[in-house]
Design a protein around this motif. Structure first.
Motif, PDB file in Angstrom:
ATOM      1  N   ASN A 157       2.637  15.374  -2.390  1.00 47.98           N
ATOM      2  CA  ASN A 157       3.902  14.811  -2.880  1.00 47.98           C
ATOM      3  C   ASN A 157       3.892  14.629  -4.396  1.00 47.98           C
ATOM      4  O   ASN A 157       4.559  13.761  -4.935  1.00 47.98           O
ATOM      5  N   ASN A 158       3.102  15.502  -5.084  1.00 50.68           N
ATOM      6  CA  ASN A 158       3.013  15.454  -6.540  1.00 50.68           C
ATOM      7  C   ASN A 158       2.561  14.086  -7.043  1.00 50.68           C
ATOM      8  O   ASN A 158       2.965  13.638  -8.102  1.00 50.68           O
ATOM      9  N   TRP A 159       1.765  13.400  -6.225  1.00 54.35           N
ATOM     10  CA  TRP A 159       1.192  12.095  -6.548  1.00 54.35           C
ATOM     11  C   TRP A 159       2.280  11.042  -6.751  1.00 54.35           C
ATOM     12  O   TRP A 159       2.090  10.057  -7.455  1.00 54.35           O
ATOM     13  N   ALA A 160       3.418  11.277  -6.127  1.00 56.45           N
ATOM     14  CA  ALA A 160       4.462  10.256  -6.105  1.00 56.45           C
ATOM     15  C   ALA A 160       4.082   9.183  -5.092  1.00 56.45           C
ATOM     16  O   ALA A 160       3.052   9.275  -4.421  1.00 56.45           O
ATOM     17  N   GLU A 161       4.920   8.168  -4.956  1.00 57.36           N
ATOM     18  CA  GLU A 161       4.568   6.996  -4.152  1.00 57.36           C
ATOM     19  C   GLU A 161       5.338   6.973  -2.851  1.00 57.36           C
ATOM     20  O   GLU A 161       6.563   6.908  -2.840  1.00 57.36           O
ATOM     21  N   TRP A 162       4.599   7.054  -1.730  1.00 59.07           N
ATOM     22  CA  TRP A 162       5.188   6.907  -0.400  1.00 59.07           C
ATOM     23  C   TRP A 162       4.695   5.603   0.206  1.00 59.07           C
ATOM     24  O   TRP A 162       3.496   5.450   0.509  1.00 59.07           O
ATOM     25  N   PRO A 163       5.566   4.617   0.378  1.00 60.19           N
ATOM     26  CA  PRO A 163       5.137   3.320   0.916  1.00 60.19           C
ATOM     27  C   PRO A 163       4.559   3.448   2.329  1.00 60.19           C
ATOM     28  O   PRO A 163       5.018   4.262   3.135  1.00 60.19           O
ATOM     29  N   ASN A 204      12.891  14.763 -17.454  1.00 55.50           N
ATOM     30  CA  ASN A 204      12.480  16.032 -16.861  1.00 55.50           C
ATOM     31  C   ASN A 204      11.385  16.752 -17.649  1.00 55.50           C
ATOM     32  O   ASN A 204      11.538  17.905 -18.063  1.00 55.50           O
ATOM     33  N   TYR A 205      10.246  16.049 -17.827  1.00 55.84           N
ATOM     34  CA  TYR A 205       9.073  16.701 -18.401  1.00 55.84           C
ATOM     35  C   TYR A 205       8.619  17.869 -17.517  1.00 55.84           C
ATOM     36  O   TYR A 205       8.044  18.834 -18.011  1.00 55.84           O
ATOM     37  N   ALA A 206       8.859  17.754 -16.208  1.00 57.40           N
ATOM     38  CA  ALA A 206       8.445  18.817 -15.284  1.00 57.40           C
ATOM     39  C   ALA A 206       9.130  20.130 -15.622  1.00 57.40           C
ATOM     40  O   ALA A 206       8.570  21.208 -15.380  1.00 57.40           O
ATOM     41  N   LEU A 207      10.327  20.060 -16.165  1.00 58.99           N
ATOM     42  CA  LEU A 207      11.022  21.256 -16.634  1.00 58.99           C
ATOM     43  C   LEU A 207      10.665  21.553 -18.087  1.00 58.99           C
ATOM     44  O   LEU A 207      10.254  22.668 -18.429  1.00 58.99           O
ATOM     45  N   VAL A 209       0.866  -1.178   0.000  1.00 57.14           N
ATOM     46  CA  VAL A 209       0.000   0.000   0.000  1.00 57.14           C
ATOM     47  C   VAL A 209       0.903   1.229   0.000  1.00 57.14           C
ATOM     48  O   VAL A 209       1.875   1.282   0.765  1.00 57.14           O
ATOM     49  N   SER A 210       0.592   2.176  -0.866  1.00 56.11           N
ATOM     50  CA  SER A 210       1.353   3.421  -0.915  1.00 56.11           C
ATOM     51  C   SER A 210       0.397   4.600  -0.856  1.00 56.11           C
ATOM     52  O   SER A 210      -0.775   4.497  -1.242  1.00 56.11           O
ATOM     53  N   LEU A 211       0.913   5.711  -0.382  1.00 56.59           N
ATOM     54  CA  LEU A 211       0.166   6.964  -0.272  1.00 56.59           C
ATOM     55  C   LEU A 211       0.606   7.899  -1.386  1.00 56.59           C
ATOM     56  O   LEU A 211       1.798   8.144  -1.570  1.00 56.59           O
ATOM     57  N   ARG A 212      -0.383   8.427  -2.104  1.00 59.73           N
ATOM     58  CA  ARG A 212      -0.098   9.381  -3.182  1.00 59.73           C
ATOM     59  C   ARG A 212      -1.065  10.543  -3.065  1.00 59.73           C
ATOM     60  O   ARG A 212      -2.264  10.329  -2.850  1.00 59.73           O
ATOM     61  N   GLY A 213      -0.552  11.748  -3.206  1.00 55.62           N
ATOM     62  CA  GLY A 213      -1.447  12.882  -3.050  1.00 55.62           C
ATOM     63  C   GLY A 213      -0.874  14.178  -3.573  1.00 55.62           C
ATOM     64  O   GLY A 213       0.249  14.243  -4.101  1.00 55.62           O
ATOM     65  N   SER A 214      -1.655  15.234  -3.421  1.00 57.39           N
ATOM     66  CA  SER A 214      -1.235  16.548  -3.893  1.00 57.39           C
ATOM     67  C   SER A 214      -0.064  17.080  -3.084  1.00 57.39           C
ATOM     68  O   SER A 214       0.621  17.997  -3.526  1.00 57.39           O
ATOM     69  N   SER A 221       9.610  15.378  -8.581  1.00 59.52           N
ATOM     70  CA  SER A 221       9.627  14.273  -7.617  1.00 59.52           C
ATOM     71  C   SER A 221      11.034  14.006  -7.109  1.00 59.52           C
ATOM     72  O   SER A 221      11.683  13.024  -7.489  1.00 59.52           O
ATOM     73  N   PRO A 222      11.543  14.864  -6.220  1.00 63.63           N
ATOM     74  CA  PRO A 222      12.935  14.718  -5.770  1.00 63.63           C
ATOM     75  C   PRO A 222      13.212  13.453  -4.977  1.00 63.63           C
ATOM     76  O   PRO A 222      14.373  13.068  -4.832  1.00 63.63           O
ATOM     77  N   GLU A 223      12.174  12.797  -4.454  1.00 52.28           N
ATOM     78  CA  GLU A 223      12.411  11.598  -3.645  1.00 52.28           C
ATOM     79  C   GLU A 223      13.058  10.470  -4.458  1.00 52.28           C
ATOM     80  O   GLU A 223      13.641   9.540  -3.891  1.00 52.28           O
TER      81      GLU A 223
END
Length: 762
Positions: free
Chosen positions: A105-111, A550-553, A98-103, A536-538
């Motif tokens: 953390n830019n919808w990245a994955e936090w276990p 780097n689409y974000a850039l 299960v991972s947490l994704r949200g606004s 997503s620096p993590e």
């Protein structure tokens, strides 16, 4: 392929800090800061007076009034952030991850971690409203308000919001009060890194809250400069011209006359850098120019292998959506199969034939879309990770290509797809035939058996697509199979890899840390890129990737600026958040692209039209502006095949951006522009450095320095009307455009509409 650690906070208060919040949290929480006054026996250094170091030969804390900010107490949320717990009770359901994704953390994955059937994590959030979802067993929850039993996935949610895809996100309201703050974490490369063989130290502060700062070390003192900014914050930076052990702390003078020392702990006040670079910058990337090749559509060097694509196409195996693949001539029209099952015969030998052409563009890095045995033109449905697809040629052809590329100083990166494979993968076929009796049953996430090949409801597939069964990377056997394949091709002679959708891989922390460790052990200079589309620096903190795509850039900022959608001020503020988020070593290794096989072509995005159209003069001019910016920023600029020839292509028309390059057609003006950019970059060391610092932005114009001594100034104007720029003090010599090269200016300069000027200190 695409379908669709927060930094620690040090809150500096002008009053005595209140008690800290206690309790255990994950790495996303940051560290504790506290503030205590020192004695007032010596004069207070004000923001208008220089820092007075201890006597020569001594290293210690200064005398005088200041507030100490201790950052080495990794116990709770910093003042100004609130610990927020997210939980999910799995009940009797079989849940592996299960991972947490949200606004937040830019919808990245936090276990999340499991204990007694409950998956949970606690993160430190600033006050505000946040939307989030859980990512369970590699799949997005559709509706956070209903887990299928009428209960919410998170009982502590404060509400729900439409996710835009027919489902619902959960909502959390975090209450609190925003305060003046500074952020510093020497364990995060965003704050301390080694770049260009220098030690770079930075801190983040509230916008316009700091008047000056000094890095104090046992080797000397270094003035810190304001580097980048955005609406609410800014980053201050300095570099130490060596990479050796040192002790240090930071002195900050606030705009209201306050004095702060950023320290480690009260018992051990000095930070200590051991001089070991644990996340090395790859200089061949920083100095490079990259080019992306989609092999089937680049160049056909051997027509005898063209038909080999038809005998193992996925449509021949698919029992739910069967069909027949199509072999076309190089200039045949696009069909509905164009994305995935219309083949044109491009191959490895065809790429080898064009190496001199690529060298004329200054290319030093080639990124290949998948070339391993698969069932499609795009190759993201791998059948055999250890075998070259015969439609692209033989291993002898591949060896010749790599040897010839390396002779020309060109590195080659392959595309690696660990999240899912194709239905023709032998392990998956064995499961299809034998069910639970198959030794590969646990390699996949099977919902029911028997099943038909291609039935996305019977097993987990990428985004529910039945032709792309998801691999269970929590299984050590699967990890060994995949990592072994990556090492096999690096041993063969490749120089790095781009990893497809790493954010969707199960247990990504374990998988990618193991992948990195084993790759870097054997191939320390191998370049590892993750396909992450957001800020997503993590993912780039030294334990996973060297860089992200780097689409974000490129797309979120530079493309929209070049279109005229963003003003210079807005674009620069977005760039400020971007450069604040990543270590300077990571920025220097940036894989900086605007378009790819997954997007419309950049010239189409800039209003140039679709395949077969004649692009407008303005779209060409905006392409020149955008590409010039890309070539003048830290990292390696990436060109998608054919962009340098002025090609067009709309993704919404059967992925026409992937249409074969017509080698008899070229926009010479665009081609000469890209060649000139390569020459400019190679003769201007500052443009290949890791260092960038903002100068100013106004209306459609923005300007930034490049180089370790601010020796180059890049000025862009995306508006159609000219703009006037007041230059920094001194004489400046124009480097670009070529027609004005060598002209010396001082005082001010007019920047024409939709153009870039590059100047160097005389």
């Amino acid at each position: 392929m695409k379908k669709g650690g927060l930094p620690l906070i040090l809150i500096l208060l002008t009053a005595i800090v209140s008690g800290c919040i206690s309790g255990e949290t994950q790495n996303q929480t940051g560290t504790t800061s506290s503030s205590v006054p020192t004695t007032a026996t010596s004069p207070v250094l004000t923001s208008t007076s220089p820092y007075s170091p201890p006597p020569k030969g001594e290293f210690g804390l200064p005398e005088g009034n200041y507030r100490a900010i201790y950052t080495g107490l990794d116990k709770s949320c910093p003042t100004g952030r609130v610990p927020v717990r997210f939980a999910y009770y799995s009940g009797n359901e079989t849940v592996k991850s299960v991972s947490l994704r949200g606004s937040f953390n830019n919808w990245a994955e936090w276990p999340m971690k499991e204990e007694n059937g409950t998956w949970s994590t606690t993160v430190c959030l600033r006050p505000g409203k946040y939307e989030y979802k859980y990512f369970i067993n590699g799949q997005w929850v559709k509706d956070m308000s209903d887990d299928g039993t009428g209960r919410p996935y998170d009982p502590d949610a404060d509400g729900y919001a439409d996710d835009g895809y027919g489902g619902k996100n959960a909502v959390r309201l975090v209450e609190g009060k925003e305060s003046f703050y500074v952020e510093f974490d020497p364990g995060n490369p965003a704050y301390l890194s080694v770049a260009d063989n220098r030690t770079v130290v930075r801190f983040e502060a509230k916008r316009k809250a700091v008047s000056s700062a000094v890095l104090v070390t046992d080797r000397g003192n270094y003035t810190m400069k304001l580097q980048v900014w955005w609406d609410s914050g800014e980053v201050w930076r300095t570099e130490v011209p060596f990479v050796e052990p040192m002790r240090y702390y930071i002195v900050i003078n606030s705009a209201d006359g306050g004095r702060f020392l950023v320290l480690n702990t009260s018992e051990s006040p000095f930070f200590s850098f051991d001089g070991i670079d644990r996340f090395p910058q790859l200089e061949w990337v920083s100095n490079g120019i990259a080019y992306q090749i989609f092999p089937d559509r680049f160049n056909n060097g051997n027509e005898s292998n063209d038909a080999l694509a038809l005998d193992h196409d996925e449509l021949l195996l698919n029992q739910v959506n069967p069909g027949r693949p199509l072999l076309s001539n190089w200039s045949d029209p696009i069909t509905p199969l164009h994305c995935c099952h219309q083949y044109f015969g491009g191959d490895i030998k065809g790429i080898t034939e064009k190496l001199d052409y690529l060298q004329s563009l200054g290319v030093t890095i080639i990124y290949l879309n998948p070339i391993f045995l698969s069932g499609s033109a795009h190759g993201y449905d791998t059948y055999d990770y250890y075998k070259l697809d015969p439609k692209f040629g033989t291993e002898e052809d591949l060896r010749e290509f790599l040897d010839e590329a390396h002779k020309r100083g060109i590195k080659v990166i392959f595309d690696f797809v660990p999240n899912h494979c194709g239905i023709g993968n032998p392990a998956f076929l064995d499961v299809w035939k034998n069910g639970k009796q198959s030794p590969y049953w646990d390699w996949f996430l099977i919902k029911r058996w028997p099943f038909k090949l291609g039935d996305g409801k019977a097993y987990v597939g990428w985004w529910g697509i039945g032709s792309l069964p998801k691999l269970n990377t929590t299984n050590p056997e699967v990890r060994e199979y995949l990592i072994g394949a990556a090492l096999y091709w690096l041993d063969f002679g490749f120089d790095g890899m781009r990893v497809d959708v790493p954010n969707e891989v199960l247990d990504p922390a374990t998988f990618f840390s193991e992948l990195r460790e084993r790759v870097k052990e054997k191939h320390p200079d191998a370049y590892l890129i993750g396909e992450i589309w957001t800020l997503s620096p993590e993912w780039v903190k030294g334990d996973r990737f060297d860089s992200l795509m780097n689409y974000a850039l490129g797309r979120d900022i530079l493309l929209n600026y070049a279109r005229g959608y963003l003003s210079g001020e807005a674009a620069m503020k977005m760039m400020g958040r971007y450069y604040a988020s990543y270590g300077e070593n990571v920025v220097a290794m940036g894989f900086n692209l605007v378009d790819s096989h997954d997007t419309s072509r950049v010239l189409t995005d800039l209003g140039g039209g679709s395949l077969g159209d004649e692009p407008t003069n303005e779209s060409i001019q905006r392409l020149k502006l955008l590409s010039t910016l890309l070539y003048t920023l830290p990292g390696t600029p990436v060109t998608f095949q054919g962009d340098e020839r002025g090609l067009l292509g709309d993704k919404n028309h059967y992925d026409e951006q992937r249409y074969p390059i017509g080698w008899d057609q070229v926009n010479e003006d665009v081609l000469n522009h890209y060649r000139a950019l390569a020459e400019l970059r190679m003769r201007t060391p500052a443009l290949r450095s890791s260092a960038i610092r903002f100068y100013t932005a106004k209306n459609g114009m923005m300007a930034f320095f490049r180089g370790h001594d601010d020796e180059v100034l890049v000025v862009a104007n995306s508006w159609n009307r000219p703009a006037k720029l007041e230059l920094p003090q001194g004489e400046w010599r124009i480097l670009w455009p070529e027609g004005r090269m060598g002209v010396t200016v001082l005082g001010s300069i007019e920047v024409p509409g939709v153009s870039v000027l590059i100047l160097e200190r005389s």
